[in-house]
Design a protein around this motif. Structure first.
Motif, short mmCIF file in Angstrom:
data_model
loop_
_atom_site.label_atom_id
_atom_site.label_comp_id
_atom_site.label_asym_id
_atom_site.label_seq_id
_atom_site.Cartn_x
_atom_site.Cartn_y
_atom_site.Cartn_z
N SER A 124 7.73 -23.78 32.39
CA SER A 124 8.34 -23.59 33.22
C SER A 124 9.52 -23.16 33.74
O SER A 124 9.80 -23.20 34.54
N ASN B 212 1.56 -16.33 22.69
CA ASN B 212 3.44 -16.35 23.76
C ASN B 212 4.06 -14.61 23.18
O ASN B 212 3.40 -13.89 22.87
N THR B 213 4.81 -14.09 24.03
CA THR B 213 5.44 -12.80 24.31
C THR B 213 5.28 -11.67 23.19
O THR B 213 4.92 -10.61 22.55
N THR C 23 13.92 -21.20 33.20
CA THR C 23 14.00 -20.22 32.84
C THR C 23 14.04 -19.44 31.25
O THR C 23 14.00 -18.95 31.79
N ASN D 97 4.77 -19.13 26.34
CA ASN D 97 6.95 -18.78 26.46
C ASN D 97 7.03 -17.10 26.67
O ASN D 97 6.33 -16.06 26.09
N GLY D 98 7.87 -17.01 27.28
CA GLY D 98 8.46 -15.56 27.66
C GLY D 98 9.29 -14.86 26.26
O GLY D 98 9.08 -13.23 26.23
N GLN D 99 9.41 -14.99 25.05
CA GLN D 99 10.15 -14.69 23.95
C GLN D 99 9.22 -15.33 22.77
O GLN D 99 7.74 -15.32 22.78
N SER E 258 4.81 -21.95 28.99
CA SER E 258 5.15 -21.05 30.05
C SER E 258 6.67 -20.85 30.56
O SER E 258 7.46 -20.98 31.41
N ASN E 259 7.42 -21.39 29.56
CA ASN E 259 9.39 -21.27 29.67
C ASN E 259 9.14 -19.67 29.81
O ASN E 259 9.00 -18.67 28.80
N GLY E 260 10.08 -19.03 30.52
CA GLY E 260 11.18 -17.92 30.43
C GLY E 260 11.66 -17.10 29.16
O GLY E 260 11.15 -15.91 29.31
N GLU E 261 11.97 -17.82 28.13
CA GLU E 261 12.03 -17.44 26.81
C GLU E 261 11.73 -18.11 25.60
O GLU E 261 10.26 -17.91 25.66
#
Length: 457
Positions: A204, A274-275, A206, A251-253, A227-230
Motif C-alpha cells: 500500500s 496486477n493492473t 503510493t 499492484n497498480g501497474q 497493493s502498491n500504487g505503481e
C-alpha cells in the motif's frame, strides 16, 4: 509488530538527562523527563560524541518545535562508535536521529515520528543495526548514504511521505522482516549494490513497492509486495539482480518491471492480479524468467519489448486478460520452452524477431508430466487450446504437428495433454477375502457343472 517503550526505571549508576545536552564520555545515560527543542546556539537536542555510550530514553520524549528557523536534529551522533539508542520517542525535528561517521551502533525500540526530512539518517556509517523501531509520519523513514554492512530489521515503517527505506551508494545492507506500508516509495535502492531485501511486507505504498535505480547484484527474496500504487518491483539501469520467491500482487501497474536492466533472474515468484502485466521487460536482455506462477493480471502475463536473449522456462502463465505472452518491438533470440500457457489468447507477436519456442526433444519429465522436454503447453481455459486438442499417436507427450505462430516463430515440439493411466483399484483386506471366496465358489461351480455333464454322457 508490537513496540514497547520501557517504563520509567532508572538503571543503577546511569547519568540522568533532563534537558538537551552533549554526551562526551562513555557510559550509560537515561532520560528522567521529556526534553524539548535544541541546545542554545546549536541545531540539535542531544549530541553524542564519544564511543561506548548507551542512551536509554526510558519511555520519555525528545521533542522539537513546530516552527523551526534552521535544520534541526533530535539526536546527533558524530564520529562515535558502539552507541546504543533505545526506548526513546523522537519527534518534530528535521532529522529524528542523525548519524555520521559512526559505526557499530544499535538503534532499537524507539518511536521516531513527525520529523520533516527523515526519521533516521546514516551517512558514512557502517556495521550498524536499526531494529524494532516504529518509524511513522516522517518525510522519509530510513535513509542511508554511503553506508555499508548495516542491518535494518523488524521495524514498522509506515505513512512516511517520501520513502520507507532508501539506500544511496550503500552496499551489503540487510533489509529483513520489516513492515513497509503507506509510504511514498516502499524500498528504494539508488546506486547501491550487493544488498538483500528479504522477508518484508511491502504494501500500500503510493509509488513502487521496491525500486532499484543503477543498482547491481542485489537480492529481493521472499517478500510480500502488494497493493502498491505503481509497480510492485521496478528495476531501471540495474543489472545482475535476483528476484526470488516473492508474492507480487494487486499492484497498480506491473507486477515486476525491468527497463534497461540486463542479466536479471526472476525465479519462483507468484505474480498475480496486477493492473497491467505480470512481468514486463523493456530493453532488457540476457535474463532468466523461470518457475514463476503468473496469473490473472490485467494485461499480459509476460511482455517483451525490444528485449533479447532471455530464457523463459518452467513458468505457468494463466488467465491473463490480454495474452499469456506478448513479444514485440524486434524482441528476438529469446528461448521460450516448457511453459504452460493457459489463456484465452496465449501469444501475440507484433514486429517480433525470430525467437525459439522449443528445446531439442529430451527424455526428461516436462512441466505437464510428460516424458519428454520439447516446447510449451498451449492450453485454454475452455480446454480448446492447441495442446488440449492436438493428436499424439505415439503418446510421447509431443503433439504430432508443430504450432506455428508466424513465419519466424514456430513451436516445433508443442507439448500434448499427458496420457492418464487407468485408475488403479486398491482393495482393503476384507474386500480381498470376499473376492477370493467368490473366485473359489465360481471354480467349484464350474467343476460341478462339468461333473453333471459327464454323468449325462
Amino acid at each position: 509488530m508490537f513496540f514497547l517503550i520501557s517504563p520509567h526505571l532508572q538503571p543503577v549508576s546511569a547519568v540522568e538527562i533532563q534537558e538537551c545536552q552533549d554526551i562526551r564520555s562513555s557510559g550509560m545515560y537515561v532520560l528522567t523527563a521529556d526534553v524539548y527543542g535544541v541546545q542554545y546556539g546549536k541545531d540539535y537536542c542531544i549530541g553524542i560524541f564519544a564511543d561506548n555510550v548507551i542512551l536509554d530514553g526510558n519511555g520519555y520524549s525528545v521533542e522539537g518545535a513546530e516552527i523551526r528557523f534552521r535544520t534541526t536534529q533530535g539526536v546527533r551522533i558524530v564520529e562515535a562508535n558502539n552507541v546504543t539508542i533505545k526506548n526513546l520517542r523522537i519527534s518534530k525535528y528535521d532529522y529524528g536521529i542523525y548519524m555520521r561517521e559512526s559505526n557499530y551502533t544499535t538503534i532499537i525500540n524507539n518511536i521516531v515520528e513527525l520529523n520533516v526530512i527523515t526519521g533516521i539518517y546514516l551517512r558514512d556509517s557502517h556495521h550498524n543495526e536499526i531494529s524494532s523501531n516504529n518509524i511513522v509520519f516522517n518525510g522519509g523513514g530510513i535513509y542511508l548514504e554511503n553506508s555499508h554492512n548495516n542491518a535494518i530489521t523488524d521495524n514498522t515503517i509506515s505513512s512516511n511521505s517520501q520513502h520507507g527505506i532508501e539506500l544511496v551508494f550503500s552496499i551489503k545492507t540487510m533489509i529483513l522482516n520489516n513492515t513497509v506500508s503507506s509510504n511514498g516509495y516502499g524500498i528504494l535502492l539508488d546506486a547501491s549494490n550487493n544488498n538483500t531485501v528479504i522477508g518484508n511486507d511491502i504494501e500500500s505504498n503510493t509509488a513502487e513497492g521496491v525500486y532499484l535505480d543503477s543498482s547491481r547484484y542485489n537480492e529481493i527474496l521472499v517478500n510480500t509486495i502488494s497493493s502498491n500504487g505503481e509497480t510492485g518491483i521496478y528495476l531501471v539501469y540495474s543489472d545482475y539482480n535476483t528476484i526470488l520467491n516473492n508474492t507480487v500482487s494487486l499492484n497498480g501497474q506491473h507486477g515486476i518491471e525491468l527497463v534497461f536492466s540486463i542479466k536479471t533472474m526472476i525465479l519462483n515468484n507468484t505474480v498475480s492480479s496486477n493492473t497491467f502485466d505480470g512481468v514486463y521487460l523493456a530493453y532488457s536482455d540476457y535474463g532468466i524468467i523461470s518457475g514463476n506462477t503468473i496469473s490473472s493480471n490485467g494485461d499480459d502475463g509476460i511482455e517483451l519489448e525490444a528485449s533479447n536473449k532471455t530464457i523463459i522456462v518452467n513458468n505457468t502463465v494463466s488467465l491473463n486478460t490480454f495474452s499469456g505472452i506478448y513479444v514485440h518491438s524486434s524482441s528476438k533470440y529469446n528461448m521460450i520452452f516448457n511453459n504452460v500457457f493457459n489463456n484465452s489468447i496465449n501469444v501475440v507477436l507484433d514486429d517480433a524477431g525470430r525467437n525459439y519456442w522449443n528445446t531439442t526433444r529430451i527424455a526428461e519429465r516436462d512441466i505437464v508430466g510428460g516424458n519428454y522436454l520439447g516446447g510449451n503447453y498451449w492450453g485454454s481455459p475452455y480446454a480448446t487450446g492447441f495442446s488440449d486438442t492436438c493428436g499424439d499417436r505415439d503418446r510421447d507427450g509431443i503433439c504430432d504437428s508443430p504450432f506455428q505462430i508466424d513465419e519466424n516463430n514456430t513451436d516445433w515440439l508443442p507439448l500434448s495433454r499427458p496420457v492418464q493411466p487407468p485408475p488403479s483399484i486398491t482393495l482393503d483386506p476384507g474386500s480381498t477375502m470376499i473376492l477370493a471366496m467368490i473366485t473359489v465358489l465360481a471354480i467349484i461351480g464350474v467343476i460341478a457343472s462339468a461333473s453333471r455333464l459327464k454323468k449325462k454322457v
